[in-house]
Design a protein around this motif. Sequence first.
Motif, PDB file in Angstrom:
ATOM      1  N   ALA A 120      11.344  34.014 -24.968  1.00 58.67           N
ATOM      2  CA  ALA A 120      11.113  33.673 -26.335  1.00 58.67           C
ATOM      3  C   ALA A 120      12.449  33.053 -26.993  1.00 58.67           C
ATOM      4  N   TYR A 121      13.466  33.697 -26.787  1.00 55.73           N
ATOM      5  CA  TYR A 121      14.568  33.051 -27.360  1.00 55.73           C
ATOM      6  C   TYR A 121      15.034  31.871 -26.874  1.00 55.73           C
ATOM      7  N   TYR A 122      14.743  31.419 -25.433  1.00 59.95           N
ATOM      8  CA  TYR A 122      14.911  30.177 -24.930  1.00 59.95           C
ATOM      9  C   TYR A 122      13.975  28.985 -25.996  1.00 59.95           C
ATOM     10  N   TYR A 123      12.793  29.436 -26.005  1.00 57.90           N
ATOM     11  CA  TYR A 123      11.890  28.413 -26.499  1.00 57.90           C
ATOM     12  C   TYR A 123      12.050  28.151 -27.957  1.00 57.90           C
ATOM     13  N   LEU A 124      12.241  29.687 -28.977  1.00 56.89           N
ATOM     14  CA  LEU A 124      12.347  29.715 -29.866  1.00 56.89           C
ATOM     15  C   LEU A 124      13.567  29.294 -30.634  1.00 56.89           C
ATOM     16  N   VAL A 125      14.750  29.490 -29.986  1.00 56.52           N
ATOM     17  CA  VAL A 125      15.768  29.107 -30.483  1.00 56.52           C
ATOM     18  C   VAL A 125      16.708  28.113 -29.727  1.00 56.52           C
ATOM     19  N   GLN A 126      16.949  28.401 -28.407  1.00 59.38           N
ATOM     20  CA  GLN A 126      17.758  27.308 -27.790  1.00 59.38           C
ATOM     21  C   GLN A 126      17.038  26.096 -27.511  1.00 59.38           C
ATOM     22  N   LYS A 127      15.862  25.902 -27.393  1.00 54.57           N
ATOM     23  CA  LYS A 127      15.335  24.637 -26.859  1.00 54.57           C
ATOM     24  C   LYS A 127      15.313  23.699 -28.079  1.00 54.57           C
TER      25      LYS A 127
END
Length: 139
Positions: A120-127
């Motif tokens: 979730a962090y990767y897709y909602l923040v990092q990407k």
Amino acid sequence: MSAPVSSEEEVYTIPATYRKMENTHILFWLVKDISWCMIWKTLGLLMVVPTLGIAIVIAWRTRAYKSELAHNLAIVFWITANSYWMGSEFFGFDTVQVAPHVTGKHLALVPFLIGLGILAYYYLVQKPREGRIAAVAKL
């Protein structure tokens, strides 16, 4: 047949030795899960070590690529949760109440949710952040 790659598209390649390790990892994972299904306790528990160990090595080796790292860490936590769940059934504490409406098996949700949180962090923040940085770089 694969689609042609545009000259602007980044290509991610995997060295053959890494690919062999990933394929071996799948074999160990399947043997672990088959052992769980067949209630072969010793083999199932033994297979946790190489299955989880290789998953950790793969995550470490891909740490330079945020997307790969996020997905490989999610796999590490998935295998951890899966292995805990298997152990809870093998040792008979899967149905033991540890809190209201929570059994020993439900504690596997902790690593499952950690893995989900990483994705979730990767897709909602990092990407999205990576997309904004790439768009600015093209200006």
